[in-house]
Scaffold this active site. Sequence first.
Site, mmCIF file in Angstrom:
data_model
loop_
_atom_site.group_PDB
_atom_site.id
_atom_site.type_symbol
_atom_site.label_atom_id
_atom_site.label_comp_id
_atom_site.label_asym_id
_atom_site.label_seq_id
_atom_site.Cartn_x
_atom_site.Cartn_y
_atom_site.Cartn_z
ATOM 1 N N HIS A 249 37.534 -34.300 -77.598
ATOM 2 C CA HIS A 249 38.984 -34.149 -77.539
ATOM 3 C C HIS A 249 39.607 -35.103 -78.546
ATOM 4 C CE1 HIS A 249 43.049 -33.812 -75.957
ATOM 5 N NE2 HIS A 249 42.634 -32.796 -75.217
ATOM 6 N N ASP A 300 38.215 -27.998 -70.291
ATOM 7 C CA ASP A 300 37.688 -26.630 -70.226
ATOM 8 C C ASP A 300 36.302 -26.547 -69.598
ATOM 9 O OD1 ASP A 300 39.854 -25.242 -71.660
ATOM 10 O OD2 ASP A 300 39.195 -26.448 -73.356
#
Length: 362
Positions: A249, A300
């Site tokens: 990320h 996710d």
Amino acid sequence: MKLPKGLAGVVVDQTKVSSTKNAVLTYAGYPIKELKDASFEEVVFLLWHTRLPSSDELTAFRKRLVSEMVLPDHTVQLIARIAKEPQHPMSILRTTVSLLGTTNDVKRDDPPRILAKMLTAIAAIIRIRDGKPIEQANQNWGVVKNFVYLFSGEQPTAERVKMFNTVMVLHADHEFNASTFTARVVASTKSDDYSCLTAAVCALKGPLHGGANERVFEMLEAIRETGQDPVGYVNEQMARGRKIMGFGHRIYKDGDPRAVILRVIAQKISQETGNDEYFALQEQIREYMFKKTHLHPNVDYYTALIYHCFNLDKKTFTMMFAACRTAGWLAHVIEQQTEGCLIRPSSEYVGETNRHYPNKEG
């Protein structure tokens, strides 16, 4: 001036909705780890008003949202036609959101009605695609319980409602991510709310944004179906230059705080639904990916398994992301429209210069 790739770290505006400063996710100043057990309705109210509701306000807000979880008959008829098309569900949703803004029984929708209609429409698309009848909301239930019932057709247990509530809260907002920024750009032009949401859905559809959860489960299925060693699979994919979805990320270099919370839910629900083999695969991949790349799972990664355990088709996973994120999109649309400033950045031209169109006379 050299800009960071993808504008990473560039501050383009101010917001009171949410923050990821210092890699800590907060909604209107409240840390997400403290809000994980708050009701979805509380969090929506917080995002829209930048304060928590009183007990009476929460009761009235919940009642209003649930009362709006119904679609006009002609809207349902049109959704029934397009939902059966072979396109990806996110393409169906893109058209449906625009449709919601043009088939209406009131002059103008406000945010509570828009959010309620979005949840109901997404559930309807799932039911229609599964060849099952559309259910009706129960006015005595909360938003999350109704939503799970609307897309599953089964009354969820209190524990399952709590699990899905946390999932919805964690996905509700994430400052200026791609889809949210897209919605704000459209809102800055003073366009209508449904145009803003349609644009946001288009941005969310991409596999580098919301579509990653579907790719995560495709990976798990491929490993399980072929019986391949998960470490071998990961190495093979990376050798081909392919990204391992669900890891890394831009903001959370030391781990996504949402993934930490979701991992607990994924472990529990996978055991309860007989999907613990998938969770075991995820753990092997997680451990190897950190050893190999020092990357942590993102939001996710575990969401994919949780959605599967709720008997959702993997192609609908990103629609579920949209269902949760609509609350945040609307919060940013409200804020941007109040700000009243057109978003129109400049660019640095790096192409050819001093070129001249040939004179063709004579």
